[in-house]
Design a protein around this motif. Structure first.
Motif, PDB file in Angstrom:
ATOM      1  N   ARG A  95       0.825  -1.196   0.000  1.00 58.41           N
ATOM      2  CA  ARG A  95       0.000   0.000   0.000  1.00 58.41           C
ATOM      3  C   ARG A  95       0.870   1.261   0.000  1.00 58.41           C
ATOM      4  N   PHE A  96       0.397   2.297  -0.672  1.00 58.17           N
ATOM      5  CA  PHE A  96       1.088   3.573  -0.665  1.00 58.17           C
ATOM      6  C   PHE A  96       0.060   4.684  -0.859  1.00 58.17           C
ATOM      7  N   ILE A  97       0.459   5.902  -0.507  1.00 58.81           N
ATOM      8  CA  ILE A  97      -0.411   7.045  -0.722  1.00 58.81           C
ATOM      9  C   ILE A  97       0.301   8.014  -1.666  1.00 58.81           C
ATOM     10  N   PRO A  98      -0.294   8.321  -2.795  1.00 63.42           N
ATOM     11  CA  PRO A  98       0.337   9.243  -3.749  1.00 63.42           C
ATOM     12  C   PRO A  98       0.430  10.655  -3.165  1.00 63.42           C
ATOM     13  N   LEU A  99       1.383  11.428  -3.651  1.00 63.86           N
ATOM     14  CA  LEU A  99       1.540  12.798  -3.199  1.00 63.86           C
ATOM     15  C   LEU A  99       0.261  13.596  -3.422  1.00 63.86           C
ATOM     16  N   GLY A 100      -0.374  13.375  -4.568  1.00 66.30           N
ATOM     17  CA  GLY A 100      -1.611  14.112  -4.858  1.00 66.30           C
ATOM     18  C   GLY A 100      -2.672  13.898  -3.801  1.00 66.30           C
ATOM     19  N   ASN A 101      -2.724  12.682  -3.243  1.00 70.61           N
ATOM     20  CA  ASN A 101      -3.727  12.401  -2.216  1.00 70.61           C
ATOM     21  C   ASN A 101      -3.342  12.992  -0.864  1.00 70.61           C
ATOM     22  N   LEU A 102      -2.036  13.137  -0.606  1.00 71.15           N
ATOM     23  CA  LEU A 102      -1.627  13.837   0.613  1.00 71.15           C
ATOM     24  C   LEU A 102      -2.085  15.289   0.576  1.00 71.15           C
ATOM     25  N   ARG A 103      -2.236  15.809  -0.621  1.00 64.57           N
ATOM     26  CA  ARG A 103      -2.667  17.197  -0.781  1.00 64.57           C
ATOM     27  C   ARG A 103      -4.183  17.360  -0.728  1.00 64.57           C
ATOM     28  N   LYS A 104      -4.903  16.226  -0.579  1.00 64.97           N
ATOM     29  CA  LYS A 104      -6.373  16.264  -0.552  1.00 64.97           C
ATOM     30  C   LYS A 104      -6.953  15.985   0.841  1.00 64.97           C
ATOM     31  N   ILE A 105      -6.099  15.882   1.831  1.00 64.32           N
ATOM     32  CA  ILE A 105      -6.572  15.523   3.175  1.00 64.32           C
ATOM     33  C   ILE A 105      -7.509  16.603   3.713  1.00 64.32           C
ATOM     34  N   GLU A 106      -8.647  16.180   4.247  1.00 62.26           N
ATOM     35  CA  GLU A 106      -9.597  17.104   4.870  1.00 62.26           C
ATOM     36  C   GLU A 106      -9.270  17.232   6.354  1.00 62.26           C
ATOM     37  N   ILE A 107      -9.100  18.459   6.805  1.00 59.24           N
ATOM     38  CA  ILE A 107      -8.677  18.711   8.184  1.00 59.24           C
ATOM     39  C   ILE A 107      -9.704  19.586   8.895  1.00 59.24           C
ATOM     40  N   PRO A 108     -10.207  19.130  10.065  1.00 57.29           N
ATOM     41  CA  PRO A 108     -11.074  20.002  10.868  1.00 57.29           C
ATOM     42  C   PRO A 108     -10.209  21.025  11.598  1.00 57.29           C
ATOM     43  N   LEU A 109     -10.317  22.278  11.224  1.00 56.57           N
ATOM     44  CA  LEU A 109      -9.361  23.289  11.686  1.00 56.57           C
ATOM     45  C   LEU A 109     -10.027  24.365  12.535  1.00 56.57           C
ATOM     46  N   PRO A 110      -9.626  24.463  13.807  1.00 52.65           N
ATOM     47  CA  PRO A 110     -10.098  25.558  14.665  1.00 52.65           C
ATOM     48  C   PRO A 110      -9.116  26.726  14.626  1.00 52.65           C
ATOM     49  N   PRO A 111      -9.445  27.842  15.272  1.00 55.07           N
ATOM     50  CA  PRO A 111      -8.485  28.951  15.376  1.00 55.07           C
ATOM     51  C   PRO A 111      -7.221  28.503  16.104  1.00 55.07           C
ATOM     52  N   LEU A 112      -6.126  29.246  15.904  1.00 54.61           N
ATOM     53  CA  LEU A 112      -4.831  28.873  16.495  1.00 54.61           C
ATOM     54  C   LEU A 112      -4.906  28.763  18.014  1.00 54.61           C
ATOM     55  N   GLU A 113      -5.623  29.661  18.652  1.00 59.18           N
ATOM     56  CA  GLU A 113      -5.734  29.615  20.112  1.00 59.18           C
ATOM     57  C   GLU A 113      -6.370  28.311  20.568  1.00 59.18           C
ATOM     58  N   THR A 114      -7.393  27.883  19.845  1.00 65.90           N
ATOM     59  CA  THR A 114      -8.060  26.612  20.162  1.00 65.90           C
ATOM     60  C   THR A 114      -7.143  25.435  19.862  1.00 65.90           C
ATOM     61  N   GLN A 115      -6.404  25.522  18.771  1.00 64.88           N
ATOM     62  CA  GLN A 115      -5.438  24.462  18.454  1.00 64.88           C
ATOM     63  C   GLN A 115      -4.460  24.258  19.605  1.00 64.88           C
ATOM     64  N   GLN A 116      -3.935  25.362  20.137  1.00 63.63           N
ATOM     65  CA  GLN A 116      -2.975  25.271  21.233  1.00 63.63           C
ATOM     66  C   GLN A 116      -3.610  24.665  22.471  1.00 63.63           C
ATOM     67  N   ALA A 117      -4.849  25.049  22.763  1.00 59.66           N
ATOM     68  CA  ALA A 117      -5.548  24.492  23.924  1.00 59.66           C
ATOM     69  C   ALA A 117      -5.769  22.989  23.761  1.00 59.66           C
ATOM     70  N   ILE A 118      -6.092  22.561  22.550  1.00 59.90           N
ATOM     71  CA  ILE A 118      -6.310  21.135  22.274  1.00 59.90           C
ATOM     72  C   ILE A 118      -4.998  20.370  22.421  1.00 59.90           C
ATOM     73  N   VAL A 119      -3.915  20.919  21.859  1.00 65.66           N
ATOM     74  CA  VAL A 119      -2.607  20.268  21.965  1.00 65.66           C
ATOM     75  C   VAL A 119      -2.209  20.112  23.425  1.00 65.66           C
ATOM     76  N   SER A 120      -2.411  21.151  24.226  1.00 70.50           N
ATOM     77  CA  SER A 120      -2.055  21.098  25.647  1.00 70.50           C
ATOM     78  C   SER A 120      -2.873  20.046  26.383  1.00 70.50           C
ATOM     79  N   LYS A 121      -4.159  19.955  26.068  1.00 67.50           N
ATOM     80  CA  LYS A 121      -5.019  18.971  26.733  1.00 67.50           C
ATOM     81  C   LYS A 121      -4.633  17.555  26.323  1.00 67.50           C
ATOM     82  N   ILE A 122      -4.351  17.351  25.039  1.00 68.32           N
ATOM     83  CA  ILE A 122      -3.915  16.028  24.574  1.00 68.32           C
ATOM     84  C   ILE A 122      -2.632  15.618  25.284  1.00 68.32           C
ATOM     85  N   GLU A 123      -1.680  16.540  25.375  1.00 68.36           N
ATOM     86  CA  GLU A 123      -0.405  16.226  26.027  1.00 68.36           C
ATOM     87  C   GLU A 123      -0.608  15.872  27.489  1.00 68.36           C
ATOM     88  N   GLU A 124      -1.515  16.585  28.163  1.00 64.57           N
ATOM     89  CA  GLU A 124      -1.803  16.301  29.572  1.00 64.57           C
ATOM     90  C   GLU A 124      -2.396  14.901  29.736  1.00 64.57           C
TER      91      GLU A 124
END
Length: 423
Positions: A142-171
């Motif tokens: 199995r492999f993933i083509p570069l073109g498909n790496l460029r098609k990934i759908e990402i649920p994206l919050p604001p940067l402040e929320t991203q940081q809060a999520i990262v901190s909670k995950i790490e905890e």
């Protein structure tokens, strides 16, 4: 995935909209034997980190050419594109290496934090996307083509929320990792205990009182295996046209069918040979239920299996030696002794190493030092071993289950994180 299911302020973005995404070379550069620039491949991405212990090197010229397209820098994210897909890792510190068959997500902290994105790539949330959107290609590998790496759908919050999520995950992961570490420590302690039980057993300490270290109990003697086990033979592999998969006349055991605990796994790629070969060319390696098998080619050595009664007769390949029990010695006594670290170490010490492979001669297997006692006491020893190891087995099962639950909890945490339910 729909924006409507996400919290306010979140949105679905496509990976190529917020990051520059490249891949490494797919060619085979001219390798340098000892020195040069490290070449990181998908195989070097392990445990969410970069493993530099087994790498190849390329010349400065090749590195320069690869870097024109895919220069790696501190904070970028690597992603295995072939084989075991994923294992994302953030580059930290020195990035003086090139990549091959590896995806490269260039950092863009103004849009997405590297730690946030890596946790997304580690989640079953992303894994589900790989299968549902058919982003993976290939059949045998199995492999993933570069073109498909460029098609990934990402649920994206604001940067402040991203940081809060990262901190909670790490905890939460810190607490979880501590529990996993404790479980793995207990696993290792059980392995040590198992070997201790086997050591005590063949020193006579499970069935005799006041046995002095370095001495055998009264009535025991240290012999060679051939002194009490009359039939000790290795097998032979016939030409490929005589081997058939999944069905046939006589089951043919290979090393991958052997386990480390005395059991036999013939469900794994079962192979068969014709009865005519079995009874003529391979007559000396005919096996019957109760025979004890060990592998003599490694690493690792130490695989031990007792032949089951699933078939009345079996056969073995050239990398396996058979010990046949008789009126002097019982199957399980032989099998447990062969699982003993002392025995494995002795075989390793007397083996011939060629190109990183250990090869033990069948004649050596006939010379293994063997603590011999009466058949009656052998039965007692086996009973004492099994009563102790059965408790250890139950504990190991419980630990294994807890480790699975820990991984499920990890994925549950990540799922909540990317649904916006963690903070």
């Amino acid at each position: 995935m729909s924006d409507k299911k996400l919290p306010k302020g979140w949105k679905i973005v496509i990976s190529s909209e917020i990051m520059d995404i490249r891949d490494g070379t797919h060619d085979t550069p001219k390798y340098v034997t000892e020195n040069g620039i490290p070449l990181i491949t998908s195989k070097n991405l392990k445990g969410n980190d970069i493993d530099f212990t087994k790498i190849s090197f390329i010349s400065e010229e090749d590195h320069f050419e690869i870097s024109k397209r895919s220069k790696v820098e501190n904070g970028d994210i690597l992603f295995a594109m072939i084989g075991t897909i994923g294992n994302p890792a953030i580059i930290k510190g020195d990035a003086n290496f090139s990549i091959k068959n590896v995806g490269l997500f260039k950092k863009n902290e103004a849009k997405i934090l590297p730690e946030f994105f890596v946790n997304f790539l580690r989640s079953s949330f992303f894994g589900k996307q790989l299968s549902e959107r058919k982003l993976l290609k290939g059949t045998t590998q199995r492999f993933i083509p570069l073109g498909n790496l460029r098609k990934i759908e990402i649920p994206l919050p604001p940067l402040e929320t991203q940081q809060a999520i990262v901190s909670k995950i790490e905890e939460l992961f810190s607490e979880l990792d501590k529990g996993i570490e404790d479980l793995k420590t207990a696993q290792q302690q059980l392995k040590t205990y198992r070997q201790s039980v086997l050591k005590w057993a063949f020193e006579g300490k499970l069935t005799n009182e006041n046995v002095k270290d370095g001495e055998l109990p009264k009535g025991w003697e240290l012999v060679k295996t051939i002194d009490v086990i009359k039939i000790i033979n290795n097998g032979y592999t016939p030409k490929s046209q005589f081997l058939s998969q999944d069905s046939g006349e006589i089951p043919f055991i290979k090393v991958y069918n052997l386990n480390f605990n005395g059991t036999l796994n013939f469900k794994k790629n079962p192979t068969y040979i014709p009865k005519a070969n079995h009874e003529k060319d391979l007559k000396r390696s005919i096996c019957i239920p109760g025979d004890v098998l060990i592998n003599i080619v490694g690493p690792p050595l130490g695989k031990v299996s007792i032949v089951t009664d699933q078939f009345p007769e079996w056969n073995i390949n050239q990398a396996i030696v058979m010990f046949r029990p008789n009126e002097n010695v019982i199957s399980k006594y032989i099998a447990y002794y062969m699982q003993n670290t002392f025995t494995t170490n002795w075989l390793e010490g007397t083996s011939k190493a060629t190109a990183g492979q250990w090869n033990v001669k069948v004649s050596t297997c006939r010379e293994i030092p063997f603590p011999y006692c009466s058949v009656k006491e052998q039965h007692q020893i086996v009973q004492e071993i099994e009563s102790r190891l059965s408790v250890a087995d139950k504990m190991e099962e419980s630990i294994a289950q807890s480790l699975l639950q820990a991984e499920s909890l990890r994925q549950s945490i990540l799922k909540k994180a990317f649904e916006g339910k963690l903070t």
